[in-house]
Write an enzyme that holds these catalytic residues in place. Sequence first.
Site, short mmCIF file in Angstrom:
data_model
loop_
_atom_site.label_atom_id
_atom_site.label_comp_id
_atom_site.label_asym_id
_atom_site.label_seq_id
_atom_site.Cartn_x
_atom_site.Cartn_y
_atom_site.Cartn_z
N SER A 159 36.85 39.54 44.54
CA SER A 159 37.15 40.68 43.67
C SER A 159 36.49 41.91 44.29
CB SER A 159 36.55 40.42 42.28
OG SER A 159 36.57 41.61 41.52
N TYR A 172 29.64 38.35 36.81
CA TYR A 172 30.95 38.20 37.48
C TYR A 172 30.89 38.83 38.88
CZ TYR A 172 35.98 38.75 38.40
OH TYR A 172 37.23 38.71 38.98
N1 LIG Z 1 43.79 39.50 37.44
C1 LIG Z 1 43.13 40.37 38.17
O1 LIG Z 1 43.37 41.60 38.09
C2 LIG Z 1 42.08 39.90 39.14
C3 LIG Z 1 41.43 40.86 39.95
C4 LIG Z 1 40.47 40.43 40.87
C5 LIG Z 1 40.17 39.06 40.96
N2 LIG Z 1 40.81 38.16 40.15
C6 LIG Z 1 40.47 36.75 40.31
O2 LIG Z 1 41.68 35.99 40.37
C7 LIG Z 1 41.43 34.67 39.86
C8 LIG Z 1 42.46 34.32 38.82
O3 LIG Z 1 42.28 35.21 37.73
P1 LIG Z 1 43.40 35.50 36.62
O4 LIG Z 1 43.47 36.96 36.47
O5 LIG Z 1 44.62 34.72 36.92
O6 LIG Z 1 42.65 34.91 35.34
P2 LIG Z 1 43.18 34.12 34.06
O7 LIG Z 1 44.57 34.48 33.75
O8 LIG Z 1 42.12 34.32 33.04
O9 LIG Z 1 43.16 32.60 34.57
C9 LIG Z 1 41.96 31.99 34.90
C10 LIG Z 1 42.17 30.50 34.98
O10 LIG Z 1 40.89 29.89 35.20
C11 LIG Z 1 40.74 28.85 34.27
N3 LIG Z 1 39.34 28.65 33.90
C12 LIG Z 1 38.49 29.56 33.38
N4 LIG Z 1 37.32 28.98 33.08
C13 LIG Z 1 37.42 27.67 33.44
C14 LIG Z 1 36.57 26.55 33.35
N5 LIG Z 1 35.37 26.64 32.79
N6 LIG Z 1 37.00 25.36 33.80
C15 LIG Z 1 38.24 25.23 34.32
N7 LIG Z 1 39.13 26.26 34.42
C16 LIG Z 1 38.72 27.45 33.97
C17 LIG Z 1 41.53 29.28 33.04
O11 LIG Z 1 41.82 28.16 32.25
P3 LIG Z 1 42.38 28.33 30.74
O12 LIG Z 1 43.73 28.92 30.90
O13 LIG Z 1 42.39 26.95 30.24
O14 LIG Z 1 41.44 29.25 30.06
C18 LIG Z 1 42.74 29.92 33.68
O15 LIG Z 1 43.72 28.96 33.99
C19 LIG Z 1 39.99 34.68 39.34
O16 LIG Z 1 39.14 34.14 40.33
C20 LIG Z 1 39.69 36.15 39.15
O17 LIG Z 1 38.32 36.42 39.24
C21 LIG Z 1 41.74 38.55 39.25
#
Ligand SMILES: NC(=O)c1ccc[n+]([C@@H]2O[C@H](COP(=O)([O-])OP(=O)(O)OC[C@H]3O[C@@H](n4cnc5c(N)ncnc54)[C@H](OP(=O)(O)O)[C@@H]3O)[C@@H](O)[C@H]2O)c1
Length: 254
Positions: A159, A172
């Site tokens: 990130s 984070y």
């Molecule tokens: N979206 C952005 O703008 C953005 C920007 C920079 C970096 N990122 C990174 O991209 C990655 C994906 O993020 P996203 O935006 O797709 O997030 P998201 O929609 O919140 O999805 C996160 C996933 O991680 C799972 N998860 C969270 N806690 C967990 C745990 N304790 N055990 C097992 N699984 C767990 C969630 O499961 P549940 O669905 O069951 O809760 C969900 O499937 C992350 O590493 C995030 O830091 C995202």
Amino acid sequence: MIDINLFLHYQPPADLLRDRIIVITGAGDGIGKTAALTFARFGATVVLLGRTLAKLERVYDEIEAAGGPKPAIFPINFEGAAAQDYEQLRSALANEFGHIDGLLHNASALGARTPIGQYSLSDWQKVMQVNVTAPFLLTRALLPLLQKSADGRILFTGSSVGVRGRAYWGAYAVSKGATETLMEVLADELEATSVRVNSINPGAVRTAMRASAYPAEDPNTVTPPEAIMNRYLYLFGPDGKAVHGQQLDAQPKA
Ligand SMILES: NC(=O)c1ccc[n+]([C@@H]2O[C@H](COP(=O)([O-])OP(=O)(O)OC[C@H]3O[C@@H](n4cnc5c(N)ncnc54)[C@H](OP(=O)(O)O)[C@@H]3O)[C@@H](O)[C@H]2O)c1
């Protein structure tokens, strides 16, 4: 080195990931879900890891309905999982497939958006457990299976706040900084092997995590996960073989 132009504008062939077995964490929602559906569409057998079984089952059903290779599901909560849970996963995958070709570390916890002075220890520990310790344990458990692949890949998810910390991003941001260091240590250790290790910063992507971090933002103004998938495909397919030890931006600033 990476050809950034090729990476950003990559046009994957339809069978890019045929016969590859790829483990994806956080595969039930957001970027991980889209990666699972996309990798399966390009021929990969995907192993869906996540904490909400119903979400993983929906992804499984979608892949089956689209005629993709039969996926596998392994429910795991990274907050409470112990070393033996990872060993159990390794032995299940060893029995089922004998090896794996890819590991996408995608699941993350956002944690509180509060100043360090008010940050709770429990939140800190949870975020570090899910975002740093779990990827370490998962990598350690699955490395022997990746090393059996002729072309293994590990991709961590970073990130922008892990490269340059910003106020109120707390554990984070710290966890994402640690993720980059873990990637670099591992890449250096695996330099002479067939396993390639990198990290990707997705940039702003329309998911539940993004909405939670930026509640006032109109989601329609944010890039959907599908729009960055060609970059993930590049890194997991044969064309990305030369890329190693790099921090990549899926959406570099112009
Ligand atoms: N979206 C952005 O703008 C953005 C920007 C920079 C970096 N990122 C990174 O991209 C990655 C994906 O993020 P996203 O935006 O797709 O997030 P998201 O929609 O919140 O999805 C996160 C996933 O991680 C799972 N998860 C969270 N806690 C967990 C745990 N304790 N055990 C097992 N699984 C767990 C969630 O499961 P549940 O669905 O069951 O809760 C969900 O499937 C992350 O590493 C995030 O830091 C995202």
